[in-house]
Design a protein around this motif. Structure first.
Motif, mmCIF file in Angstrom:
data_model
loop_
_atom_site.group_PDB
_atom_site.id
_atom_site.type_symbol
_atom_site.label_atom_id
_atom_site.label_comp_id
_atom_site.label_asym_id
_atom_site.label_seq_id
_atom_site.Cartn_x
_atom_site.Cartn_y
_atom_site.Cartn_z
ATOM 1 N N HIS A 5 0.478 -1.045 0.037
ATOM 2 C CA HIS A 5 0.201 -0.071 0.183
ATOM 3 C C HIS A 5 0.611 1.559 -0.162
ATOM 4 O O HIS A 5 2.084 1.334 -0.378
ATOM 5 N N ASP A 45 4.646 -9.309 -7.373
ATOM 6 C CA ASP A 45 3.545 -9.657 -7.037
ATOM 7 C C ASP A 45 2.093 -8.739 -8.322
ATOM 8 O O ASP A 45 1.237 -9.202 -8.011
ATOM 9 N N ASN A 46 2.428 -7.736 -8.954
ATOM 10 C CA ASN A 46 1.596 -7.346 -9.029
ATOM 11 C C ASN A 46 2.660 -6.633 -11.068
ATOM 12 O O ASN A 46 2.839 -5.337 -10.624
ATOM 13 N N VAL A 51 -0.618 -0.216 -6.621
ATOM 14 C CA VAL A 51 -1.707 -0.233 -5.043
ATOM 15 C C VAL A 51 -2.861 0.602 -5.115
ATOM 16 O O VAL A 51 -3.100 1.144 -5.302
ATOM 17 N N PRO A 52 -3.182 -0.522 -4.526
ATOM 18 C CA PRO A 52 -2.991 -2.072 -3.264
ATOM 19 C C PRO A 52 -2.601 -3.369 -4.573
ATOM 20 O O PRO A 52 -3.599 -3.439 -5.347
ATOM 21 N N THR A 53 -2.118 -3.919 -3.530
ATOM 22 C CA THR A 53 -1.629 -5.054 -4.471
ATOM 23 C C THR A 53 -1.866 -6.002 -2.911
ATOM 24 O O THR A 53 -1.316 -5.521 -1.746
ATOM 25 N N SER A 61 -1.404 -13.412 -5.182
ATOM 26 C CA SER A 61 -1.390 -12.091 -5.090
ATOM 27 C C SER A 61 -3.009 -12.034 -5.848
ATOM 28 O O SER A 61 -2.961 -12.437 -7.319
ATOM 29 N N TYR A 63 -5.472 -8.371 -7.338
ATOM 30 C CA TYR A 63 -5.344 -6.592 -7.576
ATOM 31 C C TYR A 63 -6.175 -6.371 -8.841
ATOM 32 O O TYR A 63 -6.986 -7.379 -9.219
ATOM 33 N N ASP A 64 -6.682 -5.355 -9.138
ATOM 34 C CA ASP A 64 -6.671 -4.472 -8.118
ATOM 35 C C ASP A 64 -7.529 -4.500 -7.618
ATOM 36 O O ASP A 64 -8.538 -4.761 -6.685
ATOM 37 N N SER A 65 -8.014 -3.165 -6.521
ATOM 38 C CA SER A 65 -9.046 -2.839 -5.439
ATOM 39 C C SER A 65 -10.609 -3.302 -5.870
ATOM 40 O O SER A 65 -10.861 -3.952 -5.009
ATOM 41 N N ILE A 68 -9.887 -7.285 -4.481
ATOM 42 C CA ILE A 68 -9.096 -7.037 -3.268
ATOM 43 C C ILE A 68 -10.907 -7.309 -2.907
ATOM 44 O O ILE A 68 -10.717 -7.907 -1.577
#
Ligand SMILES: N[C@@H](CCC(=O)N[C@@H](CS)C(=O)NCC(=O)O)C(=O)O
Length: 201
Positions: A5, A45-46, A51-53, A61, A63-65, A68
């Motif tokens: 983040h 991870d992305n 961010v966020p991841t 992992s 993504y995206d928000s 999540i």
């Protein structure tokens, strides 16, 4: 779970507010990164370096928000932040899209004003982005009665977007001429989840 983040990202804040609202904040640790500098742990991870991841306990992992938030909403036993069916579901998802769209435009304005050299600033682009936000705000003012009393991903997305306009000043005095939206936001901003996730300073 680990959330990569940054303290000022409004998309991160959307995830963080949801975590507080569903009682999962204690399940996540935070790793502060600067997506703009493409740090290796984040790009591993992305690939988009954004961010966020969210890094899962099995090493995978997400993504995206929106992805999540959808994932986290399935980890708790309380009231769903994304209704599972019906018109309520599409309303919430559309409100998330509108809030995220305001943020996409506001972040582009921030980049234009703060990252691009001043002599290369593009006023046509800036004004296009500002008009999109103004129209979204007018739409929200007309719909503000439908936001009252609701805690879900739609209202979280809109509140986080308005808070980011305050943080960055992307469109100046957004409350002027929008009293219903301003009143709704003033109330929502008092929620413990919003207070706990306010950007520092
Ligand atoms: N659609 C993405 C947008 C995320 C986003 O724009 N993140 C910004 C920070 S607010 C970022 O990581 N920017 C770094 C970059 O573009 O390199 C989401 O909802 O998560």
């Amino acid at each position: 779970m680990l959330l990569r983040h940054s303290h000022t990202s409004p998309f991160v804040r959307k995830v963080a507010v949801l975590l507080h609202e569903v009682g999962l904040a204690g399940r996540v640790t935070f790793d502060t990164v600067d997506g703009w500098s493409e740090p290796a742990p984040l790009t591993a991870d992305n690939p988009l370096s954004m961010v966020p991841t969210l890094v899962l306990d099995d090493g995978g992992s997400l993504y995206d928000s929106p992805v999540i938030c959808d994932y986290l909403d399935q980890l708790h036993g309380g009231k769903r932040m994304i209704p599972e069916t019906g018109t309520a579901r599409w309303r919430v998802l559309r409100e998330q899209a509108l809030g995220d769209g305001v943020l996409d435009n506001a972040v582009l304005i921030f980049v234009e004003l703060n990252k691009r050299p001043e002599e290369k600033r593009w006023d046509w682009w800036l004004q296009l982005k500002q008009r999109a936000i103004e129209r979204a705000l007018d739409h929200l003012e007309n719909d503000a009665g439908g936001l009252v009393g609701r805690i879900d991903l739609g209202t979280i997305s809109i509140a986080v977007a308005l808070a980011y306009l305050d943080l960055r000043g992307a469109v100046g005095q957004w409350r002027t001429g929008r009293p219903a939206l301003a009143t709704w936001f003033a109330d929502f901003a008092q929620r413990p989840s919003m207070i706990a996730t306010a950007p520092p300073g």
